[in-house]
Motif scaffolding. Structure first.
Motif, PDB file in Angstrom:
ATOM      1  N   PRO A  66       0.806  -1.226   0.000  1.00 34.68           N
ATOM      2  CA  PRO A  66       0.000   0.000   0.000  1.00 34.68           C
ATOM      3  C   PRO A  66       0.846   1.286   0.000  1.00 34.68           C
ATOM      4  O   PRO A  66       0.458   2.283  -0.616  1.00 34.68           O
ATOM      5  CB  PRO A  66      -0.818  -0.093   1.287  1.00 34.68           C
ATOM      6  CG  PRO A  66      -0.876  -1.541   1.592  1.00 34.68           C
ATOM      7  CD  PRO A  66       0.434  -2.090   1.114  1.00 34.68           C
ATOM      8  N   ALA A  67       1.980   1.272   0.667  1.00 32.53           N
ATOM      9  CA  ALA A  67       2.835   2.464   0.685  1.00 32.53           C
ATOM     10  C   ALA A  67       3.364   2.774  -0.710  1.00 32.53           C
ATOM     11  O   ALA A  67       3.350   3.937  -1.142  1.00 32.53           O
ATOM     12  CB  ALA A  67       3.986   2.277   1.667  1.00 32.53           C
ATOM     13  N   LEU A  68       3.824   1.753  -1.421  1.00 27.40           N
ATOM     14  CA  LEU A  68       4.301   1.958  -2.789  1.00 27.40           C
ATOM     15  C   LEU A  68       3.175   2.457  -3.692  1.00 27.40           C
ATOM     16  O   LEU A  68       3.374   3.372  -4.492  1.00 27.40           O
ATOM     17  CB  LEU A  68       4.895   0.666  -3.349  1.00 27.40           C
ATOM     18  CG  LEU A  68       6.230   0.211  -2.764  1.00 27.40           C
ATOM     19  CD1 LEU A  68       6.576  -1.185  -3.253  1.00 27.40           C
ATOM     20  CD2 LEU A  68       7.333   1.191  -3.124  1.00 27.40           C
ATOM     21  N   LEU A  73       0.571   6.616  -6.829  1.00 30.05           N
ATOM     22  CA  LEU A  73      -0.677   7.271  -7.239  1.00 30.05           C
ATOM     23  C   LEU A  73      -0.652   8.772  -6.978  1.00 30.05           C
ATOM     24  O   LEU A  73      -1.311   9.535  -7.699  1.00 30.05           O
ATOM     25  CB  LEU A  73      -1.870   6.617  -6.547  1.00 30.05           C
ATOM     26  CG  LEU A  73      -2.171   5.185  -7.002  1.00 30.05           C
ATOM     27  CD1 LEU A  73      -3.278   4.579  -6.165  1.00 30.05           C
ATOM     28  CD2 LEU A  73      -2.510   5.134  -8.477  1.00 30.05           C
ATOM     29  N   LYS A  74       0.106   9.215  -5.987  1.00 23.08           N
ATOM     30  CA  LYS A  74       0.247  10.657  -5.731  1.00 23.08           C
ATOM     31  C   LYS A  74       1.030  11.348  -6.849  1.00 23.08           C
ATOM     32  O   LYS A  74       0.839  12.525  -7.106  1.00 23.08           O
ATOM     33  CB  LYS A  74       0.946  10.903  -4.387  1.00 23.08           C
ATOM     34  CG  LYS A  74       0.069  10.631  -3.199  1.00 23.08           C
ATOM     35  CD  LYS A  74      -1.049  11.626  -3.135  1.00 23.08           C
ATOM     36  CE  LYS A  74      -1.887  11.426  -1.914  1.00 23.08           C
ATOM     37  NZ  LYS A  74      -3.045  12.293  -1.895  1.00 23.08           N
ATOM     38  N   MET A  75       1.919  10.602  -7.509  1.00 21.68           N
ATOM     39  CA  MET A  75       2.747  11.173  -8.573  1.00 21.68           C
ATOM     40  C   MET A  75       2.032  11.227  -9.926  1.00 21.68           C
ATOM     41  O   MET A  75       2.418  12.010 -10.793  1.00 21.68           O
ATOM     42  CB  MET A  75       4.016  10.334  -8.748  1.00 21.68           C
ATOM     43  CG  MET A  75       4.934  10.348  -7.590  1.00 21.68           C
ATOM     44  SD  MET A  75       6.301   9.233  -7.959  1.00 21.68           S
ATOM     45  CE  MET A  75       7.453   9.738  -6.703  1.00 21.68           C
ATOM     46  N   ILE A  76       1.025  10.390 -10.099  1.00 18.82           N
ATOM     47  CA  ILE A  76       0.340  10.293 -11.386  1.00 18.82           C
ATOM     48  C   ILE A  76      -0.747  11.368 -11.453  1.00 18.82           C
ATOM     49  O   ILE A  76      -1.535  11.511 -10.516  1.00 18.82           O
ATOM     50  CB  ILE A  76      -0.275   8.885 -11.560  1.00 18.82           C
ATOM     51  CG1 ILE A  76       0.831   7.826 -11.520  1.00 18.82           C
ATOM     52  CG2 ILE A  76      -1.051   8.792 -12.872  1.00 18.82           C
ATOM     53  CD1 ILE A  76       0.324   6.400 -11.475  1.00 18.82           C
ATOM     54  N   PRO A  77      -0.795  12.122 -12.564  1.00 19.08           N
ATOM     55  CA  PRO A  77      -1.836  13.152 -12.700  1.00 19.08           C
ATOM     56  C   PRO A  77      -3.240  12.549 -12.577  1.00 19.08           C
ATOM     57  O   PRO A  77      -3.499  11.442 -13.054  1.00 19.08           O
ATOM     58  CB  PRO A  77      -1.609  13.709 -14.108  1.00 19.08           C
ATOM     59  CG  PRO A  77      -0.196  13.376 -14.430  1.00 19.08           C
ATOM     60  CD  PRO A  77       0.107  12.099 -13.719  1.00 19.08           C
ATOM     61  N   LYS A  78      -4.131  13.274 -11.932  1.00 21.68           N
ATOM     62  CA  LYS A  78      -5.511  12.811 -11.703  1.00 21.68           C
ATOM     63  C   LYS A  78      -6.212  12.453 -13.016  1.00 21.68           C
ATOM     64  O   LYS A  78      -6.975  11.495 -13.071  1.00 21.68           O
ATOM     65  CB  LYS A  78      -6.332  13.877 -10.962  1.00 21.68           C
ATOM     66  CG  LYS A  78      -5.800  14.249  -9.607  1.00 21.68           C
ATOM     67  CD  LYS A  78      -6.068  13.170  -8.610  1.00 21.68           C
ATOM     68  CE  LYS A  78      -5.595  13.640  -7.240  1.00 21.68           C
ATOM     69  NZ  LYS A  78      -5.234  12.565  -6.373  1.00 21.68           N
ATOM     70  N   GLU A  79      -5.944  13.225 -14.060  1.00 21.75           N
ATOM     71  CA  GLU A  79      -6.579  12.962 -15.348  1.00 21.75           C
ATOM     72  C   GLU A  79      -6.189  11.597 -15.895  1.00 21.75           C
ATOM     73  O   GLU A  79      -7.006  10.899 -16.491  1.00 21.75           O
ATOM     74  CB  GLU A  79      -6.205  14.036 -16.383  1.00 21.75           C
ATOM     75  CG  GLU A  79      -6.545  15.450 -15.983  1.00 21.75           C
ATOM     76  CD  GLU A  79      -5.469  16.079 -15.092  1.00 21.75           C
ATOM     77  OE1 GLU A  79      -4.278  15.788 -15.264  1.00 21.75           O
ATOM     78  OE2 GLU A  79      -5.846  16.853 -14.205  1.00 21.75           O
TER      79      GLU A  79
END
Length: 93
Positions: A66-68, A73-79
């Motif tokens: 889950p940490a990875l 997912l925080k680095m990937i743009p929401k779009e």
């Protein structure tokens, strides 16, 4: 039993979404690496800390994967995430 089936279906859908994110051109390389490590760590038969060690062996799976995923997912743009989810849902329907 229905709840277990639902969890399995959600996991399968999420794996498809992650697979799409790994192939998406707008996903940052670092996020791709972290995402690949998370999926690989979850699926490979060996762990950093063996599962036969009581408690600690299972906790590493609950913390590392889950940490990875969270960091990736925080680095990937929401779009990009939304696009990958929509295409995975369309394909699954």
């Amino acid at each position: 039993m229905n709840r277990l089936k639902l969890i399995g279906m959600n996991l399968k859908r999420e794996l498809k979404v992650y697979q799409r994110m790994l192939r998406h051109r707008r996903t940052p390389r670092t996020a791709k690496l972290l995402l690949a490590l998370a999926v690989g760590y979850a699926l490979l038969p060996f762990d950093l800390i063996p599962d036969f060690i009581p408690l600690i062996g299972q906790i590493d799976d609950v913390i590392i994967v889950p940490a990875l995923l969270f960091v990736a997912l925080k680095m990937i743009p929401k779009e990009v995430i939304e696009e990958c989810r929509m295409t995975a849902e369309k394909e699954g329907s």
